[in-house]
Design an enzyme around this catalytic site. Sequence first.
Site, PDB file in Angstrom:
ATOM      1  N   ASP A 292       1.339 -15.348  -2.874  1.00 65.11           N
ATOM      2  CA  ASP A 292       0.710 -14.114  -2.743  1.00 65.11           C
ATOM      3  C   ASP A 292       1.136 -12.893  -3.466  1.00 65.11           C
ATOM      4  O   ASP A 292       2.508 -12.626  -3.934  1.00 65.11           O
ATOM      5  CB  ASP A 292       0.891 -13.708  -1.172  1.00 65.11           C
ATOM      6  CG  ASP A 292       0.223 -12.383  -0.772  1.00 65.11           C
ATOM      7  OD1 ASP A 292      -0.541 -12.774   0.028  1.00 65.11           O
ATOM      8  OD2 ASP A 292       0.675 -11.324  -1.078  1.00 65.11           O
ATOM      9  N   ASN A 300      -4.823  -1.637  -6.996  1.00 65.17           N
ATOM     10  CA  ASN A 300      -6.164  -1.223  -6.723  1.00 65.17           C
ATOM     11  C   ASN A 300      -6.206   0.405  -6.633  1.00 65.17           C
ATOM     12  O   ASN A 300      -6.953   0.760  -7.031  1.00 65.17           O
ATOM     13  CB  ASN A 300      -6.802  -1.772  -5.409  1.00 65.17           C
ATOM     14  CG  ASN A 300      -7.484  -2.992  -5.562  1.00 65.17           C
ATOM     15  OD1 ASN A 300      -7.739  -3.609  -6.585  1.00 65.17           O
ATOM     16  ND2 ASN A 300      -7.392  -3.861  -4.403  1.00 65.17           N
ATOM     17  N   HIS A 305     -10.453  -0.790  -8.467  1.00 64.77           N
ATOM     18  CA  HIS A 305     -10.875  -2.135  -7.961  1.00 64.77           C
ATOM     19  C   HIS A 305     -10.842  -3.221  -9.144  1.00 64.77           C
ATOM     20  O   HIS A 305     -10.504  -4.398  -9.121  1.00 64.77           O
ATOM     21  CB  HIS A 305     -12.043  -2.018  -7.069  1.00 64.77           C
ATOM     22  CG  HIS A 305     -12.279  -3.216  -6.206  1.00 64.77           C
ATOM     23  ND1 HIS A 305     -12.933  -4.443  -6.358  1.00 64.77           N
ATOM     24  CD2 HIS A 305     -11.622  -3.565  -4.823  1.00 64.77           C
ATOM     25  CE1 HIS A 305     -12.827  -5.217  -5.462  1.00 64.77           C
ATOM     26  NE2 HIS A 305     -12.118  -4.701  -4.441  1.00 64.77           N
ATOM     27  N   ASP A 309      -9.298  -6.676  -9.821  1.00 68.23           N
ATOM     28  CA  ASP A 309      -9.992  -8.021 -10.076  1.00 68.23           C
ATOM     29  C   ASP A 309      -9.568  -8.791 -11.363  1.00 68.23           C
ATOM     30  O   ASP A 309      -9.452  -9.849 -11.477  1.00 68.23           O
ATOM     31  CB  ASP A 309     -11.518  -7.540 -10.293  1.00 68.23           C
ATOM     32  CG  ASP A 309     -11.922  -7.432  -9.106  1.00 68.23           C
ATOM     33  OD1 ASP A 309     -11.554  -7.563  -8.136  1.00 68.23           O
ATOM     34  OD2 ASP A 309     -13.553  -7.055  -9.121  1.00 68.23           O
ATOM     35  N   ASP A 325      -1.904 -30.419 -12.512  1.00 65.98           N
ATOM     36  CA  ASP A 325      -1.972 -31.551 -11.988  1.00 65.98           C
ATOM     37  C   ASP A 325      -1.995 -31.384 -10.585  1.00 65.98           C
ATOM     38  O   ASP A 325      -1.986 -32.556  -9.819  1.00 65.98           O
ATOM     39  CB  ASP A 325      -0.744 -32.429 -12.211  1.00 65.98           C
ATOM     40  CG  ASP A 325      -0.331 -32.789 -13.739  1.00 65.98           C
ATOM     41  OD1 ASP A 325      -1.813 -32.890 -14.417  1.00 65.98           O
ATOM     42  OD2 ASP A 325       0.791 -32.770 -14.295  1.00 65.98           O
ATOM     43  N   GLU A 334      -5.400 -11.456  -2.211  1.00 63.08           N
ATOM     44  CA  GLU A 334      -4.503 -11.758  -3.358  1.00 63.08           C
ATOM     45  C   GLU A 334      -3.572 -13.066  -2.961  1.00 63.08           C
ATOM     46  O   GLU A 334      -2.695 -13.161  -3.580  1.00 63.08           O
ATOM     47  CB  GLU A 334      -3.654 -10.572  -3.584  1.00 63.08           C
ATOM     48  CG  GLU A 334      -2.412 -10.382  -2.983  1.00 63.08           C
ATOM     49  CD  GLU A 334      -2.888  -9.921  -1.667  1.00 63.08           C
ATOM     50  OE1 GLU A 334      -3.811 -10.218  -1.154  1.00 63.08           O
ATOM     51  OE2 GLU A 334      -1.916  -9.311  -0.994  1.00 63.08           O
TER      52      GLU A 334
HETATM   53  N1  LIG Z   1      -9.641  -5.761  -6.656  1.00 62.32           N
HETATM   54  C1  LIG Z   1      -9.572  -6.516  -5.362  1.00 62.32           C
HETATM   55  N2  LIG Z   1      -8.829  -6.423  -4.408  1.00 62.32           N
HETATM   56  C2  LIG Z   1      -8.919  -7.188  -3.141  1.00 62.32           C
HETATM   57  C3  LIG Z   1      -9.803  -8.358  -3.421  1.00 62.32           C
HETATM   58  N3  LIG Z   1      -9.773  -8.874  -2.054  1.00 62.32           N
HETATM   59  C4  LIG Z   1      -8.833  -8.189  -1.452  1.00 62.32           C
HETATM   60  N4  LIG Z   1      -8.290  -7.040  -2.097  1.00 62.32           N
HETATM   61  C5  LIG Z   1      -7.161  -6.125  -1.870  1.00 62.32           C
HETATM   62  O1  LIG Z   1      -6.092  -6.498  -2.063  1.00 62.32           O
HETATM   63  C6  LIG Z   1      -5.157  -5.664  -1.110  1.00 62.32           C
HETATM   64  C7  LIG Z   1      -4.196  -6.453  -0.417  1.00 62.32           C
HETATM   65  O2  LIG Z   1      -3.309  -5.630   0.215  1.00 62.32           O
HETATM   66  P1  LIG Z   1      -2.078  -6.114   1.110  1.00 62.32           P
HETATM   67  O3  LIG Z   1      -2.447  -6.846   2.125  1.00 62.32           O
HETATM   68  O4  LIG Z   1      -1.539  -4.616   1.849  1.00 62.32           O
HETATM   69  O5  LIG Z   1      -0.936  -6.627   0.181  1.00 62.32           O
HETATM   70  P2  LIG Z   1       0.006  -6.119  -0.941  1.00 62.32           P
HETATM   71  O6  LIG Z   1      -0.430  -4.682  -1.214  1.00 62.32           O
HETATM   72  O7  LIG Z   1      -0.225  -7.162  -1.879  1.00 62.32           O
HETATM   73  O8  LIG Z   1       1.472  -6.212  -0.173  1.00 62.32           O
HETATM   74  P3  LIG Z   1       2.281  -7.207  -0.025  1.00 62.32           P
HETATM   75  O9  LIG Z   1       1.572  -8.416   0.162  1.00 62.32           O
HETATM   76  O10 LIG Z   1       2.952  -6.894   1.185  1.00 62.32           O
HETATM   77  O11 LIG Z   1       3.323  -7.231  -1.215  1.00 62.32           O
HETATM   78  C8  LIG Z   1      -6.214  -4.794  -0.096  1.00 62.32           C
HETATM   79  O12 LIG Z   1      -6.158  -3.477  -0.670  1.00 62.32           O
HETATM   80  C9  LIG Z   1      -7.225  -5.567  -0.353  1.00 62.32           C
HETATM   81  O13 LIG Z   1      -8.613  -4.565  -0.263  1.00 62.32           O
HETATM   82  C10 LIG Z   1     -10.455  -8.396  -4.442  1.00 62.32           C
HETATM   83  O14 LIG Z   1     -11.562  -9.323  -4.550  1.00 62.32           O
HETATM   84  N5  LIG Z   1     -10.442  -7.725  -5.544  1.00 62.32           N
END
Ligand SMILES: Nc1nc2c(ncn2[C@@H]2O[C@H](COP(=O)(O)OP(=O)(O)OP(=O)(O)O)[C@@H](O)[C@H]2O)c(=O)[nH]1
Length: 418
Positions: A292, A300, A305, A309, A325, A334
């Site tokens: 993750d 973002n 965004h 991506d 593998d 993410e």
């Molecule tokens: N650009 C983009 N953003 C995405 C996509 N899918 C999800 N997200 C974004 O990914 C972000 C995930 O945020 P969080 O779950 O808070 O995770 P984080 O900021 O990585 O925090 P931690 O996991 O605690 O380190 C959200 O803002 C979603 O909108 C995608 O396909 N593209």
Amino acid sequence: MPMKVLIIEDSSTNIGLLKKLVEMAGLEAVLTTSLTAARHVFIHSEPEDYLCAIVDYDLPDAPHGEAIDYAINSYIPTIVSTGRLDEDIRHGVLSRDVVDYIPKENAQMYDYLMRLLARLQKNKHISVIVVGPKRIERKATAALLRRHNFITFECATAREADNLLAEHTNVKLLFVNSAIEDQSATQFVAGLRKRYSKEELAIVGITDDPNSLLAARFIKSGANDFIGRPYCHEEFLCRVNQNIELIENVETIRRTANTDYLTGLPNRRHFFYTVNKYQRNQPAHQALALVDLDFFKAINDTHGHDAGDTVLQATAKSIALHCADFIVARFGGEEFCIYMPDVSAAEAIEAMQSLCSIISSAPVQFNNIELAVTASIGLTTIPGHNIELMLTHADKLLYEAKQSGRNRVVHDAPLTTR
Ligand SMILES: Nc1nc2c(ncn2[C@@H]2O[C@H](COP(=O)(O)OP(=O)(O)OP(=O)(O)O)[C@@H](O)[C@H]2O)c(=O)[nH]1
């Protein structure tokens, strides 16, 4: 290097149009305006360099299709373009071993030509088996298919056809004559259908008696299609293309349904399907990691965004490369998942620690900005767990990785393996 298409055409309007179409198909157009010029150009070439030739039927120095004969005799699959299409010319064209013909007057025909060029390129990787008792008929059918760039295999019996199917993985089409000798043809088709679905292998029945009830019996036994001999070449080609395209369309739908649109990695659904298949063999060792990205929301929020991506695509690429593998998937957002069959706990830990370092040491370029990225990884290595239990464990370990500072691997391997 792109394959070449030899164009022999004297009209400057058509030559420009054909050049454009050929280049749009990702091929190199070699332009000549007469048979003499084509001879001159081709003398320095190898037939293998050419995907096909597009030849005008009526040229000033070759008014009766002589340029077609030249291209065919030079072992280049030949498509004929013609301004006139009366019955004599049609017969003159089809009596030669051409791939197809396109009447020039019809704009739709250029669309058809594009599809034909794409088809000829794809056919180079598709195998077809022709099964029938008479050698001469098998050879004629195979020659017709080879004109369209298919790889062909011929055999006389059902048993030989079974062996060919076992040996070659890219067979998409099988022609079977109703008169094969070692088995009833319809029984053979029914047997094949138990092993290969209609979307994997198209089976076309052939009979010399078009009035018999065999057509229906072939179809009821599982054949995709049926054709009577002697073939009308155009009908034969249409049926071949239709059956191959059906298989390709199903493959595309299947691939799309199994793939994450953004990263091109397998999606969650496909991941479960593949891992379940592995787990049926109860591997002695297995490991599963959830990867993750850290503070991804901030990327973002700060850079937009599209930047997010780009980071996801770059991370997916690193994971696919480093874990070639293993079975990998984007689970959503993410989060990525990696299943490692037949690896020891120590090997899995090493692989994930090195993945973690790779991600953190390679910032992602976006619009001339370097975006620093790190990932937290939860890794479970306890043998005997099913996929759901492994995911629950990996999720807890991932949470620990996040809580204890991120950019790290947390695993549950016993102390002795560390
Ligand atoms: N650009 C983009 N953003 C995405 C996509 N899918 C999800 N997200 C974004 O990914 C972000 C995930 O945020 P969080 O779950 O808070 O995770 P984080 O900021 O990585 O925090 P931690 O996991 O605690 O380190 C959200 O803002 C979603 O909108 C995608 O396909 N593209």
